[in-house]
Design an enzyme around this catalytic site. Sequence first.
Site, PDB file in Angstrom:
ATOM      1  N   HIS A 185       0.831  -1.200   0.000  1.00 20.03           N
ATOM      2  CA  HIS A 185       0.000   0.000   0.000  1.00 20.03           C
ATOM      3  C   HIS A 185       0.871   1.257   0.000  1.00 20.03           C
ATOM      4  CE1 HIS A 185      -2.787   3.100   1.271  1.00 20.03           C
ATOM      5  NE2 HIS A 185      -2.125   3.256   2.410  1.00 20.03           N
TER       6      HIS A 185
ATOM      7  N   HIS B 249       4.097   6.938   5.448  1.00 23.31           N
ATOM      8  CA  HIS B 249       2.951   7.580   6.105  1.00 23.31           C
ATOM      9  C   HIS B 249       2.261   6.696   7.147  1.00 23.31           C
ATOM     10  CE1 HIS B 249       0.592   5.299   3.119  1.00 23.31           C
ATOM     11  NE2 HIS B 249      -0.447   5.487   3.916  1.00 23.31           N
TER      12      HIS B 249
ATOM     13  N   GLU C  54       1.802   5.510  12.742  1.00 24.68           N
ATOM     14  CA  GLU C  54       0.441   5.145  13.146  1.00 24.68           C
ATOM     15  C   GLU C  54       0.296   3.648  13.426  1.00 24.68           C
ATOM     16  OE1 GLU C  54      -4.079   5.285  11.272  1.00 24.68           O
ATOM     17  OE2 GLU C  54      -2.554   6.650  10.524  1.00 24.68           O
ATOM     18  N   ASP C  55       1.000   2.811  12.674  1.00 26.80           N
ATOM     19  CA  ASP C  55       0.720   1.369  12.702  1.00 26.80           C
ATOM     20  C   ASP C  55       1.877   0.483  13.150  1.00 26.80           C
ATOM     21  OD1 ASP C  55      -2.006   1.516  11.726  1.00 26.80           O
ATOM     22  OD2 ASP C  55      -1.137   2.171   9.834  1.00 26.80           O
TER      23      ASP C  55
ATOM     24  N   ASP D 167     -22.484  17.515 -24.445  1.00 27.22           N
ATOM     25  CA  ASP D 167     -21.045  17.817 -24.440  1.00 27.22           C
ATOM     26  C   ASP D 167     -20.238  16.832 -23.606  1.00 27.22           C
ATOM     27  OD1 ASP D 167     -22.173  18.670 -22.122  1.00 27.22           O
ATOM     28  OD2 ASP D 167     -20.999  20.509 -21.952  1.00 27.22           O
TER      29      ASP D 167
ATOM     30  N   ASP E 182      -3.045   8.576  -0.604  1.00 31.68           N
ATOM     31  CA  ASP E 182      -3.409   7.475   0.294  1.00 31.68           C
ATOM     32  C   ASP E 182      -4.865   7.062   0.073  1.00 31.68           C
ATOM     33  OD1 ASP E 182      -3.318   5.728   2.645  1.00 31.68           O
ATOM     34  OD2 ASP E 182      -4.431   7.310   3.673  1.00 31.68           O
TER      35      ASP E 182
END
Length: 491
Positions: A42, A66, A70-71, A261, A141
């Site tokens: 990812h 990124h 956080e993880d 259009d 992301d």
Amino acid sequence: MELAKYFELNPLHKQQITDALSYAEVHLKNLKRLSGRTYFQHALSVAENLAELNFDHVTVISGLLHDVLEDTQIKREDFLKKFGGEITTIVEGVTKIKKYTSVGGNEVSKVHEDARRSENIRKLIIASAKDIRVIFVKLADRMDNLTDLRFLPAEKIKKISQETIDIYAPIAHRLGIYKLKSHLEDFSFMNLNPQLFSELAKKISVREQDEQDILDGIVEIFKKHIHIFNIPYRIKSRPKNVYSVFRKMEKQNKLFEEIQDILGIRIITDTVENCYKILSLLDTIAKPMPETFTDYITHPKSNMYQSIHATVIMPDGVMVEVQIRTEEMHKTASYGIAAHWKYKDREKEREKKQKDFDEKISWIASVIEWQENNNSNEFLAGLKAELEFDQIFVFTPKGDIKSLPAGSTPVDFAYTIHTDIGNRCCGVKVNGKMAPLKYELHNGESVEILTSKVAHPSQDWLKFVKTPLAKSKIKNYNKLKLKPQIVTEFH
């Protein structure tokens, strides 16, 4: 995929990307998403999305990393020491706040979950004011996350897709990154209504095939005449993305077959002067449609977009939408503010572009200004209004251009100038004539705000103002006015 191939990088930048790639792989390769993809896969996709949009190496590295804070168990101080403050600031800006939990540790109600999502968006906007690259990483992301949504529960798919259409695609639009905006819209629309998306995609494809011969004929006519000027040019056909066709059907209350259009022609040349030469030629070989001409070269959109738009009827009766722009304008139309970063390492060009760049992201500062006194729901509603696609351009008495959401009033205009001008507004002249404060402004009008030292905002203004900034300033003034005053007596 080799990230460095997207760049003209110096050896130091290549090494930094290589180091970040190895670091991300080590710490993210054993974490898996519901789709089965690893967090590293990812992160790599996010970085490649950013690379394809021509961002600088710092933005791409931030995309690679990124998810790390956080993880994983990596400590901030260790991350900061390895990658420095610039990348750490961007990664922290993208990092989501933790979920609300009850005293017992259980996740609380849907109301709190919605509040958390709103707070994450608020945090993101505030972080983007410090470094606009935060929002770039978030958009890339979100683009990759949409490809994995089918593995989530149906309710979550709907919520994330709707949030993307309501917030993230409009942000990409506001930043002028149309390439990314179209992807965000179509992926989200496909997740929200797969059957309708499929039907429209097929109809657009069939229409494109049916009309390609017609477009090819029109292109040949243009080529034949443009050669007279002996100027460089290239011509492209331009199909609309699926969601934009759907929105056009909704706004105009028409069936697909009534939308004319869907396809158009884009003529790209080298200079502004040649854009207008091509426009003059267009007027001689086709009949202009009334009220369809827009000159975004003279009056650019707030997201840096420039182009001439005109819908014309060819001699055989075929209606076609034509856009005329320079190569530089075309790059900006595709990449928006992302195009700014190609100047980052070239000092003279960067200085030349910096003032214009700062003006294009000034709306973020406006959001920061009015968000402080609003709760999560008010903030999100206000942000949606701020990101309105339809905008108008009006002039100050000195000839400066101000962009506002369609439907804005002189009071909205006054607050974009300065808080004191809005607070002391007592009247307005539009094109030199007196007008009511609730008058709806239109493109190209000149607006002069009349002020008085004794004037102050009226609560009734909240009934007609359009912008979150104006609403926030009016509410804030009235709160302060009602606040009890402390009087100190001296004896």
